[in-house]
Design an enzyme around this catalytic site. Sequence first.
Site, PDB file in Angstrom:
ATOM      1  N   HIS A   1       9.711  28.144 -22.636  1.00  0.00           N
ATOM      2  CA  HIS A   1       9.362  29.517 -22.237  1.00  0.00           C
ATOM      3  C   HIS A   1       7.934  29.555 -21.691  1.00  0.00           C
ATOM      4  O   HIS A   1       6.975  29.740 -22.425  1.00  0.00           O
ATOM      5  CB  HIS A   1       9.502  30.476 -23.417  1.00  0.00           C
ATOM      6  CG  HIS A   1       9.476  31.917 -23.021  1.00  0.00           C
ATOM      7  ND1 HIS A   1      10.273  32.869 -23.607  1.00  0.00           N
ATOM      8  CD2 HIS A   1       8.767  32.582 -22.071  1.00  0.00           C
ATOM      9  CE1 HIS A   1      10.033  34.042 -23.047  1.00  0.00           C
ATOM     10  NE2 HIS A   1       9.112  33.889 -22.120  1.00  0.00           N
TER      11      HIS A   1
ATOM     12  N   LEU B   1       4.844  29.911 -15.022  1.00  0.00           N
ATOM     13  CA  LEU B   1       3.992  29.084 -14.150  1.00  0.00           C
ATOM     14  C   LEU B   1       3.405  29.891 -12.993  1.00  0.00           C
ATOM     15  O   LEU B   1       2.508  29.416 -12.300  1.00  0.00           O
ATOM     16  CB  LEU B   1       4.777  27.878 -13.622  1.00  0.00           C
ATOM     17  CG  LEU B   1       5.149  26.817 -14.669  1.00  0.00           C
ATOM     18  CD1 LEU B   1       5.937  25.684 -14.015  1.00  0.00           C
ATOM     19  CD2 LEU B   1       3.903  26.256 -15.351  1.00  0.00           C
ATOM     20  N   ARG B   2       3.936  31.102 -12.798  1.00  0.00           N
ATOM     21  CA  ARG B   2       3.363  32.085 -11.855  1.00  0.00           C
ATOM     22  C   ARG B   2       3.520  31.742 -10.379  1.00  0.00           C
ATOM     23  O   ARG B   2       3.097  32.514  -9.531  1.00  0.00           O
ATOM     24  CB  ARG B   2       1.865  32.329 -12.143  1.00  0.00           C
ATOM     25  CG  ARG B   2       1.546  32.787 -13.555  1.00  0.00           C
ATOM     26  CD  ARG B   2       2.141  34.118 -13.864  1.00  0.00           C
ATOM     27  NE  ARG B   2       1.614  34.670 -15.111  1.00  0.00           N
ATOM     28  CZ  ARG B   2       2.294  35.503 -15.894  1.00  0.00           C
ATOM     29  NH1 ARG B   2       3.517  35.879 -15.560  1.00  0.00           N
ATOM     30  NH2 ARG B   2       1.753  35.974 -16.986  1.00  0.00           N
TER      31      ARG B   2
ATOM     32  N   ASN C   1      10.121  35.386 -13.359  1.00  0.00           N
ATOM     33  CA  ASN C   1       9.411  36.604 -12.920  1.00  0.00           C
ATOM     34  C   ASN C   1       8.219  36.274 -12.026  1.00  0.00           C
ATOM     35  O   ASN C   1       7.084  36.625 -12.288  1.00  0.00           O
ATOM     36  CB  ASN C   1       8.984  37.456 -14.119  1.00  0.00           C
ATOM     37  CG  ASN C   1       8.057  36.731 -15.068  1.00  0.00           C
ATOM     38  OD1 ASN C   1       8.032  35.505 -15.101  1.00  0.00           O
ATOM     39  ND2 ASN C   1       7.290  37.487 -15.828  1.00  0.00           N
TER      40      ASN C   1
ATOM     41  N   ASP D   1       5.722  31.016 -24.594  1.00  0.00           N
ATOM     42  CA  ASP D   1       5.585  32.207 -23.740  1.00  0.00           C
ATOM     43  C   ASP D   1       4.222  32.190 -23.038  1.00  0.00           C
ATOM     44  O   ASP D   1       3.551  33.221 -22.912  1.00  0.00           O
ATOM     45  CB  ASP D   1       5.777  33.498 -24.542  1.00  0.00           C
ATOM     46  CG  ASP D   1       5.994  34.718 -23.642  1.00  0.00           C
ATOM     47  OD1 ASP D   1       6.087  34.556 -22.400  1.00  0.00           O
ATOM     48  OD2 ASP D   1       6.055  35.841 -24.174  1.00  0.00           O
TER      49      ASP D   1
END
Lengths: 185, 428, 312
Positions: free
Chosen positions: B60, B63-64, B94, B304
């Site tokens: 989870h 990595l953007r 996301n 996360d």
Amino acid sequence: MNERDLKEKAQILDDKGMRRALVRIAHEIIERNKGVENVALIGVRRRGVPLAQRLAKYISDIEGTTVPVGILDITLYRDDLTTLANQPQVHQTEVKFPVTGKKLVLVDDVLYTGRTVRAALDAIMDLGRPEVVQLAVLIDRGHREIPIRADYVGKNVPTSRKEVISVRLTEIDGEERVVILEGTE
Amino acid sequence: MRFLIKGGTIVDPVAETLTESDVLVANGLIVETGKELKDPEAAVIDATGRYVCPGLLDMHVHLREPGYEYKEDIQSGTRAAAMGGFTAVACMPNTNPVADNAAVISFIKQKARHAAVGVYPIGALTKGSQGKELTEMADLKAAGAVALSDDGQPVMDAGTMYRVMQYAAMLGLTVISHCEDLSLAAGGQMHEGAVSTMLGLKGIPAAAEEVMVARDILLAEATGCRLHLAHISTEGSVRLIREAKARGIKVTAEVTPHHFTLTDEAVQGFNTNAKVNPPLRRQADVEAVKEGLRDGTIDVIATDHAPHAYYEKDVEFQYAPNGLVGLETAVGLVFTRLVQPGILTVPQAVAKLSWHPRQVLGLPGGRLTPGAVADITVIDPNLSEVVDPAKLQSKSKNTPFARWKLTGLPVMTMVNGNIVMQERRLLV
Amino acid sequence: MFWQRKDLLGLRQLTPEEINLVLDTAVPMKEIIGRKIKKTPTLRGRSVVTLFYENSTRTRSSFELAAKFLSADTVGLSASGSSVAKGESLRDTGLTLTAMGVDVVVMRHPASGAAEYLARCIPAAVINAGDGTHEHPTQALLDMFTIREKKGSLAGLKVAIVGDILHSRVARSNIWGLTKMGAEVRVVGPATLLPPDIEQMGARVYTEVEAALEGVDVVNVLRIQLERQQQGLFPSLREYSRLFGINQKRLELTAPDALIMHPGPMNRGVEIDPQVAYGNRSVINEQVTNGVAVRMALLYLLTGGEHNAISH
């Protein structure tokens, strides 16, 4: 400088001497103002307050007239607030009579640089417009930094700047005398 | 390149054993394990007093990339992973654009070829993670998505979630659910409780998570879909999962290091680095997730990892985004907070960081057996370090663990037989 | 006892001694407000900015008058019509004001914790004039000043705070302050407007107004906003008024000389009956005067000498 770190150098006045000085000032106030009509006393916190109350009593003993006494806290008028390490505590000004048109006698224990009196004058002017303001002090130790002089002086005491004049009053200090203190080094 | 890892203790998360044994690695594979191995050509790595573990996988991670490279990118994020002892990560969809189609998955896979550690992309459940239309899940799977999730954007509509699970089950894909009922959480800034009351911050009640955990368990039961519950944070959620497992429902769950370590007290002083979703909960919740880890209710520890630029966190609390970076503090927190106090044994802890996440995602590896890919993490249980945000490899430094002393740290990360981190220094 | 803090962010951090120092200093300040010439030269050359991200005519004018009575220069900045509206960060706004030589920033902000954040960013003194639903320390101090003036002391008093406790920064600051000074604080309101675990702040929780008012010395009535009805937090102003409105009949439950307070602005006929608001036990207007005095005291204390640099 804390008074506890100083040692007593000499006694300037004992209780009798203080009483004589204040009684003389009471006479002078009456004489200068041709009676005490319209005269009011304003003690500067802290030690000016019991001194003003005593003067009022002596005046009443002599003249049979009661003069009003007010209390002035000059903290908010000090010119050294920005240079002090901590804000001094503010106390209440209690002048229950209108000052406009009055002959006011400011009362304090020691006259030194004159800055306290300057602050007191400003504080009074914010309360109204007295007819005259006179100054009574128990001790004048010299070293004025601004052009102020006392109208009534209990005792003139030449001092050096290193010395401290300590006026001790029964109401505040539990004893009745004036002494010169000096640093221990 | 040949390596001989000598003198260490091999951790087997499946057999739950610790065995003093050497490991010989050649050409990216584990060749042999056993005592007193010798190979004159191999570079010797001394692992005396250390645990030699199957490579850790953080399932989870954000990595953007693409879209938010100012927070993190695949290169910096995987360097952080390598530093944290992870040989692979699974990254959430996301991004911008959302990884809801094969092209974005392929882009991530391609970028990951030069990454420090392995990268397994997770595809979106719904288009744009909007919670309405299903994504082309078969296409996502073919492109390399290992699971599906709308992490950060819970699917509020139960009917949509029902169909998502039916369809994912058909394809054998695990659905990872971010459990949060937005009508209960609306505008919430932190856990709803005494601290939120004192700070005057709108609270997110535990029920916001628990009603969705309950819903998704029921939907998993109804559809037969494999459900993985992300970042579980409350006592009630742990109880619901424990009951579901007892009833034989195919559900797994993860907890983050911050949720087994910190409480809502960490928010005192309006610390934006402690602002995270789900929020840090009460001490009783921390104890419950630790019990869930201990009794096996919670299968996985995942970070996360959610990087945010410093200026995004350097604002009034309610304007700060949720999330904190976790890759580089995870192993230290697991050892300091779970292993040392005796909540988990070393094999159990390693299982939750390597074997179980691989099982959830259907990935190979997770045991140091001859012939397996040489993904190896070596952990020194006695090594201590004080967390210094400035020294993190991640582009972002938003950690609530600054100045924490952690004991038990990864000292080598080997990916495909290549050493990417050794003795707390990156080699890539 | 000297004031040592750089800022006033909330009452949670203050000691009873510090609270007393503020209240004691406000006494001589109130005397100044009673003069014909309401001015002392104390803060001559000091500058005070009121930075308001939420509208509040009364709090803002109270601070500005307090500053002017002490001869400070004041500038008012509002969120609209300033760089704030252009999206400037609070840190940058703070640094800009600092670069202009501001000594005190008085800030009202919709985000809880904003004052604490600004105080960390800038060397100037920060006074929290209300941050989100967190704290409104100057309101609580003026409430406490008013109670102390009327009742002589705060210790042992019973104070009921009635209304929307959940969204009330006034309630929170009052709970911190009053309990520190030895008063008992009761909070009462609809269950949907009571924040969870508020007992842990030291308050006693009631949902029945009659029980909460029993024998209290002070009733502090909070404003109920129509917006909360629209958010579905209570059914109607009518029902609110029937269950929690403070009227003459309910006042009979309190101690006979109980004070009625309201931080304003009032919704007459909703949370408070006009008869009560203007009755002889109401001290609502005195609260306003005392607000100026308390703010003068704080401006004086916070502009102290060089050594007033111990933050928080």
